[in-house]
Write an enzyme that holds these catalytic residues in place. Structure first.
Site, PDB file in Angstrom:
ATOM      1  N   GLY A  81      -5.821 -21.459  11.336  1.00 25.19           N
ATOM      2  CA  GLY A  81      -5.879 -20.016  11.472  1.00 25.19           C
ATOM      3  C   GLY A  81      -6.213 -19.635  12.901  1.00 25.19           C
ATOM      4  N   CYS A 120     -20.427 -16.630  13.602  1.00 23.43           N
ATOM      5  CA  CYS A 120     -20.303 -16.029  14.937  1.00 23.43           C
ATOM      6  C   CYS A 120     -21.470 -15.075  15.190  1.00 23.43           C
ATOM      7  CB  CYS A 120     -18.960 -15.324  15.088  1.00 23.43           C
ATOM      8  SG  CYS A 120     -18.593 -14.126  13.785  1.00 23.43           S
TER       9      CYS A 120
END
Length: 289
Positions: A16, A129
């Protein structure tokens, strides 16, 4: 060890947005050699783009990675639900697995905070993240005062959140909250995530509110500045955009823009966690020489 003694032989599991950018970052590394990118869809755009870079690809997933290995390092850029299966398959091979999914499995590593522990572990987790953006700052704050409550709001562009990220939002929140508690010592931490469809796409932003005892403004500001500088060493687009230090409360916001490579500027979340992953692998390469 790879045939080229100057580099570690690595593979990426997942094709991805994260996997594609990982391939690009590894391609530019002097310490890593990308031997394989494994996805599941043979007609997928991700594998095609990686092949265009000149790297070997397969649609065989984890089975193909095991058969093609062993590798020095494998980066798991798939989804949290599949990660335990991936570790079970790779563990007997002696491979070091760096997990970019929010499973909370393995040893949690945040560069600038505890990356010195990386060389002694074969299964590492990079939280999320949002965790990579917030924890260096929050850990720095916790060294200067005693947090009693922490709230973190992560806002990213919808365009930078792929299918796996959306499927893993519950794990993202739980894993990030747990890691914040671990690295700050606070008992209460709340994490929220917003995906913005705004156009133009906004950069990745993380806003943090900290209730704490014993706040001394000058040392807190100095520690936050030092933490931000440490993150910028491997993610140049990281910056503190606002900071308020008041009695009993600290409010700080950071912004991450992607710089260099193939990512759009708004994909700072991807740039940050991938840069952290590559940094850990490069440190392993250095320590193995």
């Amino acid at each position: 060890m790879a045939a080229d003694e100057q580099r570690l032989c690595v593979a990426v599991l997942g094709a991805g947005l994260i996997g594609i950018d990982l391939a690009d970052k590894i391609r530019r590394s002097a310490k890593l050699e990308l031997a394989l990118v494994a996805g599941r869809d043979p007609d997928g755009l991700g594998l095609r783009r990686v092949a265009e870079m000149g790297h070997p690809t397969t649609a065989g997933g984890i089975r193909a990675v095991v058969e093609a290995g062993p590798f020095d390092v494998v980066f798991d850029a798939t989804n949290a639900d599949s990660h335990a299966e991936h570790w079970a398959a790779l563990r007997p091979t002696g491979t070091t697995l760096i997990d970019l999914t929010p499973t909370g499995l393995g040893t949690v590593i945040v560069p600038g905070v505890n990356n010195h522990r990386a060389a002694s572990h074969r299964h590492m987790n990079l939280v999320s993240c949002g965790g990579q953006a917030a924890i260096p700052v929050l850990n720095a704050i916790a060294k200067r005062c005693t947090p009693t409550y922490i709230e973190v709001v992560c806002t990213g562009a919808s365009a930078s959140a792929g299918r796996a990220t959306r499927l893993n939002l519950d794990q993202y929140i739980a894993t990030t909250s747990a890691a914040i508690r671990t690295f700050t010592g606070t008992r209460e931490a709340k994490v929220m995530v917003n995906l913005s469809p705004a156009r133009p796409a906004p950069p990745f932003r993380v806003a943090m509110s900290v209730l704490a005892d014993g706040i001394r403004p000058a040392p807190v500001r100095t520690s936050i500045a030092a933490a931000a500088q440490a993150v910028r060493a491997y993610t140049p687009g990281f910056k503190v955009t606002s900071l308020a230090v008041d009695p009993g409360r600290i409010s700080v916001a950071v912004e991450v823009t992607a710089s260099g490579g193939r990512l759009p500027r708004h994909a700072g979340s991807v740039d940050l966690i991938n840069a952290a992953a590559v940094l850990l692998a490069e440190q392993l390469a250095t320590s193995s020489r």
